[in-house]
Design a protein around this motif. Structure first.
Motif, PDB file in Angstrom:
ATOM      1  N   UNK A  51       0.829  -1.206   0.000  1.00 50.58           N
ATOM      2  CA  UNK A  51       0.000   0.000   0.000  1.00 50.58           C
ATOM      3  C   UNK A  51       0.867   1.260   0.000  1.00 50.58           C
ATOM      4  N   UNK A  52       2.017   1.184   0.630  1.00 47.35           N
ATOM      5  CA  UNK A  52       2.921   2.338   0.676  1.00 47.35           C
ATOM      6  C   UNK A  52       3.766   2.485  -0.590  1.00 47.35           C
ATOM      7  N   UNK A  53       3.517   1.636  -1.586  1.00 50.73           N
ATOM      8  CA  UNK A  53       4.160   1.830  -2.881  1.00 50.73           C
ATOM      9  C   UNK A  53       5.389   1.001  -3.159  1.00 50.73           C
ATOM     10  N   UNK A  54       5.726   0.069  -2.287  1.00 50.86           N
ATOM     11  CA  UNK A  54       6.883  -0.792  -2.587  1.00 50.86           C
ATOM     12  C   UNK A  54       6.554  -1.655  -3.791  1.00 50.86           C
ATOM     13  N   UNK A  55       7.382  -1.599  -4.811  1.00 53.20           N
ATOM     14  CA  UNK A  55       7.141  -2.317  -6.060  1.00 53.20           C
ATOM     15  C   UNK A  55       8.312  -3.239  -6.381  1.00 53.20           C
ATOM     16  N   UNK A  56       7.974  -4.364  -7.009  1.00 52.72           N
ATOM     17  CA  UNK A  56       8.986  -5.336  -7.425  1.00 52.72           C
ATOM     18  C   UNK A  56       8.638  -5.861  -8.805  1.00 52.72           C
ATOM     19  N   UNK A  57       9.650  -6.034  -9.627  1.00 57.63           N
ATOM     20  CA  UNK A  57       9.457  -6.709 -10.916  1.00 57.63           C
ATOM     21  C   UNK A  57       9.246  -8.182 -10.634  1.00 57.63           C
ATOM     22  N   UNK A  58       8.393  -8.826 -11.377  1.00 56.51           N
ATOM     23  CA  UNK A  58       7.743  -8.411 -12.627  1.00 56.51           C
ATOM     24  C   UNK A  58       6.350  -7.814 -12.456  1.00 56.51           C
ATOM     25  N   UNK A  59       5.988  -7.368 -11.261  1.00 57.54           N
ATOM     26  CA  UNK A  59       4.618  -6.896 -11.023  1.00 57.54           C
ATOM     27  C   UNK A  59       4.511  -5.372 -10.904  1.00 57.54           C
TER      28      UNK A  59
END
Length: 139
Positions: free
Chosen positions: A89-97
């Motif tokens: 929810x705080x925006x942590x992002x990981x590939x491949x998503x």
């Protein structure tokens, strides 16, 4: 700072969904599912134009998550799952998503290049992830 609005009930719902969909893929696998969930709330394309919050995203029908049909999803959220949901929810992002709107388990060793007309963005564990085309301007 949160990238989508979420109260405690929303966070616990997302935590339960992430666990039910990807517990077998560990922490990163669960975060990737969380990325797809947050992306669906943020997206303004495909089946997600009227999805504005975690509850609508979780229980969308048709097009929602299979996990909501099974008792495991309805078990109490664990503290470690709640922490992961907050990270998503705080925006942590990981590939491949990072921009993926779909994922599924193909029950085979490779991911089909397309799923519902969308291109594969990669695989993690048993799940294949699919992102909208850039030309679709979802975000």
């Amino acid at each position: 700072m949160a990238v989508i609005k979420a109260n405690q009930n929303d966070i616990e719902t997302l935590a339960r969904l992430m666990r039910a969909e990807a517990e077998g893929d560990g922490e990163i696998g669960m975060l990737l599912v969380g990325n797809v969930c947050v992306n669906r709330v943020l997206a303004d394309c495909h089946d997600f134009t009227d999805i504005n919050n975690i509850q609508e995203m979780t229980f969308q029908s048709p097009g929602g998550f299979e996990a909501t049909q099974f008792p495991y999803f309805y078990q109490r959220a664990r503290p470690e799952d709640i922490k992961l949901a907050r990270r998503a929810i705080n925006g942590e992002r990981h590939d491949p998503a990072t921009t993926a709107l779909w994922f599924y388990n193909p029950f085979q060793t490779s991911c089909p290049p397309q799923f519902w007309g969308q291109w594969n963005s990669g695989r993690f564990g048993v799940h294949c992830f699919y992102m909208p085309l850039e030309s679709e301007d979802c975000y």
